[in-house]
Design a protein around this motif. Structure first.
Motif, PDB file in Angstrom:
ATOM      1  N   GLN A  46       0.712  44.848   3.163  1.00  0.00           N
ATOM      2  CA  GLN A  46       0.308  43.589   2.686  1.00  0.00           C
ATOM      3  C   GLN A  46       1.273  42.366   3.031  1.00  0.00           C
ATOM      4  OE1 GLN A  46      -0.571  44.883  -1.182  1.00  0.00           O
ATOM      5  NE2 GLN A  46       1.356  43.664  -2.140  1.00  0.00           N
ATOM      6  N   ALA A  47       2.488  42.927   2.982  1.00  0.00           N
ATOM      7  CA  ALA A  47       3.761  42.146   3.067  1.00  0.00           C
ATOM      8  C   ALA A  47       3.890  41.947   4.493  1.00  0.00           C
ATOM      9  CB  ALA A  47       4.910  42.966   2.525  1.00  0.00           C
ATOM     10  N   GLU A  62       4.328  49.806  12.281  1.00  0.00           N
ATOM     11  CA  GLU A  62       4.065  50.610  10.990  1.00  0.00           C
ATOM     12  C   GLU A  62       3.976  52.268  11.353  1.00  0.00           C
ATOM     13  OE1 GLU A  62       2.986  50.435   7.862  1.00  0.00           O
ATOM     14  OE2 GLU A  62       2.608  52.511   8.063  1.00  0.00           O
ATOM     15  N   ARG A  63       4.610  52.766  10.610  1.00  0.00           N
ATOM     16  CA  ARG A  63       4.974  54.444  10.869  1.00  0.00           C
ATOM     17  C   ARG A  63       3.644  55.105  10.812  1.00  0.00           C
ATOM     18  NH1 ARG A  63       8.597  55.836   5.733  1.00  0.00           N
ATOM     19  NH2 ARG A  63       7.188  55.419   4.306  1.00  0.00           N
ATOM     20  N   ARG A  86       0.169  52.821   2.199  1.00  0.00           N
ATOM     21  CA  ARG A  86       0.180  53.366   0.933  1.00  0.00           C
ATOM     22  C   ARG A  86      -0.959  53.369  -0.134  1.00  0.00           C
ATOM     23  NH1 ARG A  86       6.136  54.253   0.982  1.00  0.00           N
ATOM     24  NH2 ARG A  86       7.176  52.520   1.589  1.00  0.00           N
ATOM     25  N   ARG A 124      -1.810  56.916  -3.372  1.00  0.00           N
ATOM     26  CA  ARG A 124      -2.506  56.461  -4.553  1.00  0.00           C
ATOM     27  C   ARG A 124      -3.606  57.265  -5.036  1.00  0.00           C
ATOM     28  NH1 ARG A 124       1.370  53.098  -3.748  1.00  0.00           N
ATOM     29  NH2 ARG A 124       1.178  51.086  -3.240  1.00  0.00           N
ATOM     30  N   ASN A 141      -5.282  46.216 -10.034  1.00  0.00           N
ATOM     31  CA  ASN A 141      -4.711  45.967 -11.345  1.00  0.00           C
ATOM     32  C   ASN A 141      -5.304  44.449 -11.691  1.00  0.00           C
ATOM     33  OD1 ASN A 141      -3.574  48.096 -12.354  1.00  0.00           O
ATOM     34  ND2 ASN A 141      -1.868  47.694 -11.331  1.00  0.00           N
ATOM     35  N   ASP A 185      -6.389  39.192  -6.636  1.00  0.00           N
ATOM     36  CA  ASP A 185      -5.696  39.955  -5.972  1.00  0.00           C
ATOM     37  C   ASP A 185      -6.152  40.112  -4.669  1.00  0.00           C
ATOM     38  OD1 ASP A 185      -4.223  40.695  -8.221  1.00  0.00           O
ATOM     39  OD2 ASP A 185      -4.414  42.948  -8.031  1.00  0.00           O
ATOM     40  N   VAL A 192      10.593  53.262  12.142  1.00  0.00           N
ATOM     41  CA  VAL A 192      11.790  52.738  12.451  1.00  0.00           C
ATOM     42  C   VAL A 192      12.758  53.779  11.878  1.00  0.00           C
ATOM     43  CG1 VAL A 192      13.631  51.106  11.808  1.00  0.00           C
ATOM     44  CG2 VAL A 192      11.230  50.339  12.551  1.00  0.00           C
ATOM     45  N   GLY A 195       8.226  47.777   1.621  1.00  0.00           N
ATOM     46  CA  GLY A 195       7.434  47.940   0.049  1.00  0.00           C
ATOM     47  C   GLY A 195       8.432  48.095  -1.172  1.00  0.00           C
ATOM     48  N   ILE A 249       0.112  41.432  -4.331  1.00  0.00           N
ATOM     49  CA  ILE A 249      -0.801  40.844  -3.261  1.00  0.00           C
ATOM     50  C   ILE A 249      -0.608  39.330  -2.835  1.00  0.00           C
ATOM     51  CG2 ILE A 249      -3.156  40.994  -2.145  1.00  0.00           C
ATOM     52  CD1 ILE A 249      -3.714  43.354  -3.502  1.00  0.00           C
TER      53      ILE A 249
HETATM   54  C1  LIG Z   1      -0.222  52.609  -8.180  1.00  0.00           C
HETATM   55  C2  LIG Z   1       0.130  51.230  -7.678  1.00  0.00           C
HETATM   56  C3  LIG Z   1      -0.832  50.169  -7.955  1.00  0.00           C
HETATM   57  C4  LIG Z   1      -0.810  48.915  -7.512  1.00  0.00           C
HETATM   58  N1  LIG Z   1      -1.934  47.914  -7.908  1.00  0.00           N
HETATM   59  C5  LIG Z   1      -1.765  46.455  -7.334  1.00  0.00           C
HETATM   60  C6  LIG Z   1      -2.585  45.842  -7.536  1.00  0.00           C
HETATM   61  O1  LIG Z   1      -3.738  46.308  -8.101  1.00  0.00           O
HETATM   62  N2  LIG Z   1      -2.513  44.675  -7.469  1.00  0.00           N
HETATM   63  C7  LIG Z   1      -1.418  44.234  -6.765  1.00  0.00           C
HETATM   64  O2  LIG Z   1      -1.039  42.999  -6.305  1.00  0.00           O
HETATM   65  N3  LIG Z   1      -0.187  44.832  -6.607  1.00  0.00           N
HETATM   66  C8  LIG Z   1      -0.552  46.225  -6.826  1.00  0.00           C
HETATM   67  N4  LIG Z   1       0.492  47.197  -6.683  1.00  0.00           N
HETATM   68  C9  LIG Z   1       1.851  46.686  -6.059  1.00  0.00           C
HETATM   69  C10 LIG Z   1       1.910  46.464  -4.733  1.00  0.00           C
HETATM   70  O3  LIG Z   1       0.876  45.516  -4.282  1.00  0.00           O
HETATM   71  C11 LIG Z   1       1.810  47.634  -3.715  1.00  0.00           C
HETATM   72  O4  LIG Z   1       2.856  48.424  -4.095  1.00  0.00           O
HETATM   73  C12 LIG Z   1       1.718  47.186  -2.314  1.00  0.00           C
HETATM   74  O5  LIG Z   1       1.351  48.418  -1.567  1.00  0.00           O
HETATM   75  C13 LIG Z   1       2.867  46.739  -1.893  1.00  0.00           C
HETATM   76  O6  LIG Z   1       2.726  46.366  -0.397  1.00  0.00           O
HETATM   77  P1  LIG Z   1       3.781  46.217   0.645  1.00  0.00           P
HETATM   78  O7  LIG Z   1       3.383  45.540   2.052  1.00  0.00           O
HETATM   79  O8  LIG Z   1       4.919  45.256   0.139  1.00  0.00           O
HETATM   80  O9  LIG Z   1       4.556  47.326   0.795  1.00  0.00           O
HETATM   81  P2  LIG Z   1       3.963  48.601   1.140  1.00  0.00           P
HETATM   82  O10 LIG Z   1       2.227  48.915   0.599  1.00  0.00           O
HETATM   83  O11 LIG Z   1       4.709  49.847   0.645  1.00  0.00           O
HETATM   84  O12 LIG Z   1       3.938  48.930   2.868  1.00  0.00           O
HETATM   85  C14 LIG Z   1       4.992  49.177   3.417  1.00  0.00           C
HETATM   86  C15 LIG Z   1       4.561  49.786   4.708  1.00  0.00           C
HETATM   87  O13 LIG Z   1       5.920  50.002   5.667  1.00  0.00           O
HETATM   88  C16 LIG Z   1       5.670  51.226   6.261  1.00  0.00           C
HETATM   89  N5  LIG Z   1       6.854  51.692   6.378  1.00  0.00           N
HETATM   90  C17 LIG Z   1       7.939  52.401   5.467  1.00  0.00           C
HETATM   91  N6  LIG Z   1       9.286  52.718   6.042  1.00  0.00           N
HETATM   92  C18 LIG Z   1       8.889  52.429   7.580  1.00  0.00           C
HETATM   93  C19 LIG Z   1       9.626  52.453   8.745  1.00  0.00           C
HETATM   94  N7  LIG Z   1      10.671  52.991   8.498  1.00  0.00           N
HETATM   95  N8  LIG Z   1       8.935  52.319   9.772  1.00  0.00           N
HETATM   96  C20 LIG Z   1       7.908  51.924   9.995  1.00  0.00           C
HETATM   97  N9  LIG Z   1       7.014  51.619   8.837  1.00  0.00           N
HETATM   98  C21 LIG Z   1       7.439  51.741   7.389  1.00  0.00           C
HETATM   99  C22 LIG Z   1       4.753  52.073   4.993  1.00  0.00           C
HETATM  100  O14 LIG Z   1       4.013  53.151   5.861  1.00  0.00           O
HETATM  101  C23 LIG Z   1       3.911  51.190   4.530  1.00  0.00           C
HETATM  102  O15 LIG Z   1       2.695  51.167   5.314  1.00  0.00           O
HETATM  103  C24 LIG Z   1       0.379  48.502  -6.996  1.00  0.00           C
HETATM  104  C25 LIG Z   1       1.382  49.393  -6.838  1.00  0.00           C
HETATM  105  C26 LIG Z   1       1.218  50.768  -7.359  1.00  0.00           C
HETATM  106  C27 LIG Z   1       2.356  52.040  -7.016  1.00  0.00           C
END
Ligand SMILES: Cc1cc2nc3c(=O)[nH]c(=O)nc-3n(C[C@H](O)[C@H](O)[C@H](O)COP(=O)(O)OP(=O)(O)OC[C@H]3O[C@@H](n4cnc5c(N)ncnc54)[C@H](O)[C@@H]3O)c2cc1C
Length: 430
Positions: A15-16, A35-36, A42, A47, A54, A60, A102, A133, A390
């Motif tokens: 999402q980020a 994206e790897r 994730r 999960r 949540n 969300d 990366v 993440g 999110i």
């Molecule tokens: C069990 C659980 C439930 C959650 N439920 C909610 C919810 O209901 N609502 C909410 O708002 N938030 C929720 N969260 C929190 C948060 O929204 C999530 O953790 C979300 O996945 C974070 O998004 P992100 O894009 O920041 O990171 P991530 O989803 O972790 O995405 C990072 C991406 O980077 C990639 N990546 C990592 N390293 C590399 C690399 N070296 N090279 C290339 N790609 C790479 C990964 O494959 C991944 O796809 C939850 C978290 C958990 C753990």
């Protein structure tokens, strides 16, 4: 191998990364997302099967798209969340390349921008956004040795009750993951022991409004930092089964054995701190403080929200809280598996940059790193409480995109002064 050049490289297609791509496009900043694995990986592979968001679907999500075919007050399944982000990437035409990992990030030799080593070759970028993440590396505390006669997994590896060996289960950690997994195991007929540490457990709904609504109304999503001295708060909330307040007494009444914080292990026996009653009381205090703040808000703003005095009625502590077990012989209790719902750490070991403190935490202001051109997005408390979620990450991405765009125009301006003949596109690579 030829070196590919981009202005801004976003690492991570969750999402980020998508929020960042959207805002950079709006600012006209050329960029690439790598994206790897797959978009929203994730949510796909780290999960458990039955996980739902949540927060309700009205909340969300990103501002630019609602969840298709879901009641806004209900909680999206993890598959719906994956589908949502895939559709979102298509809607914003995100320039995303999947299957590119990366491996290392360093400053270019001439100091202008970064060299990014990937599984598919080298990329040079003026700016890099780490969107990898908030929850990167599962943590399992070193309590029970790997050789002990029990299956041990982190909550990130838990899928469903059927994948665990037959027998009782010890779940360690009672945040959102631990509380939901323990509940699911209990519903599946397992004997469940749950180790409960300090936690917050806000009401799911109060006076007709969801907890996430109250966080907004009370200004808590925008809180700039956790309470002084508290770096991390474990929050037990759940959208499962329509959404309900996590109530450990009710879990105990349904047959779950609650325990204090897991501390040590010897000779097949896990020992627990004598802190269970204190942890439960702390959770109650948090719960009641949200009700108090909500009531005060209603009174101050003259809102017409139905009163709910029954929300303040707490059941008496169950026996497992008043006379807690301080040790558990795993074999005698028939415990065949332990699920460690004990959180995650950051892991930026692949960045060869001086952008971290002595504990490996990124040095930044609202995601703008101390290393010029490097940005972090999606981390807990990046700018405020909402940052890793999110809804919150979208707003942080907007801020960073503005910063990157301004930096680009400053770079271009500086370069023009040096060499007015250079075309802007070439200067963007500098
Ligand atoms: C069990 C659980 C439930 C959650 N439920 C909610 C919810 O209901 N609502 C909410 O708002 N938030 C929720 N969260 C929190 C948060 O929204 C999530 O953790 C979300 O996945 C974070 O998004 P992100 O894009 O920041 O990171 P991530 O989803 O972790 O995405 C990072 C991406 O980077 C990639 N990546 C990592 N390293 C590399 C690399 N070296 N090279 C290339 N790609 C790479 C990964 O494959 C991944 O796809 C939850 C978290 C958990 C753990």
């Amino acid at each position: 191998m030829p070196v590919e050049k981009v202005d801004t490289l976003i690492i991570g297609g969750g999402q980020a990364g998508l929020a960042m791509s959207e805002h950079l496009s709006k600012q006209g900043v050329p960029h690439l997302v790598v994206e790897r694995q797959r978009i929203a990986e994730r949510w796909r592979s780290e999960r458990w099967d039955s996980l739902v968001a949540n927060g309700p679907a009205w909340h969300d999500r990103f501002p630019g798209m609602t969840f298709a075919g879901i009641d806004p007050g209900s909680f999206a399944t993890k598959d719906a969340i994956v589908a949502y982000f895939e559709a979102y990437a298509a809607q914003i035409a995100a320039p995303i390349r999947c299957g590119v990992e990366v491996k290392a990030l360093s400053r270019k030799r001439d100091g202008a921008g970064f060299t990014v080593e990937t599984s598919q070759g080298v990329i040079e970028a003026s700016n890099v956004v780490a969107a990898t993440g908030p929850f990167q590396r599962p943590i399992i505390p070193a309590i029970v040795p790997a050789g002990a006669a029990v299956v041990q997994i982190h909550s990130a590896a838990y899928r469903n009750p059927d994948e665990l060996p037959t027998g009782a289960v010890l779940v360690v950690g009672a945040g959102s993951s631990g509380a939901q997994i323990a509940d699911e195991l209990l519903r599946a007929g397992r004997e469940v022991y749950l180790s409960v540490g300090p936690h917050d457990r806000p009401p799911r709904r109060y006076r007709g409004k969801d907890f996430v609504w109250w966080l907004g109304a009370l200004g808590q999503w925008d809180a700039k930092a956790a309470a002084p001295g508290i770096e991390h708060v474990t929050i037990a909330v759940s959208g499962a089964h329509g959404g309900h307040t996590v109530d450990f007494r009710r879990l105990a009444a349904r047959g779950m054995t609650l325990l204090g914080r897991a501390e040590s292990f010897t000779d097949g026996t896990v020992r627990f701190a004598p802190d269970l009653a204190r942890n439960i009381a702390r959770g109650d205090a948090n719960y009641l403080s949200v009700l108090d703040a909500a009531d005060a808000y209603v009174a101050k703003n003259g809102l017409d929200l139905p009163e709910e005095p029954e929300a303040r009625e707490l059941e008496p502590d169950p026996d497992c809280v008043t006379s807690p077990l301080l040790e558990l012989d795993l074999a005698r209790a028939g415990i065949a598996s332990i699920i460690w719902a004990t959180g995650y750490a950051l892991d930026f070991g692949w960045m060869k940059l001086d952008a971290f403190d002595e504990k490996g935490r990124p040095l930044h202001q609202r995601g703008v790193s101390s290393e010029p051109g490097l940005y972090f997005l999606g981390l807990a408390w990046l700018s405020r409480r909402a940052s890793p979620f999110i809804w919150g990450v979208w707003h942080d991405a907007e801020y960073l995109a503005g910063h990157i765009a301004a930096r680009g125009s400053i770079r271009k301006g500086a370069q023009k002064r040096l060499n007015p003949a250079n075309p802007p596109a070439a200067l963007c690579q500098a």
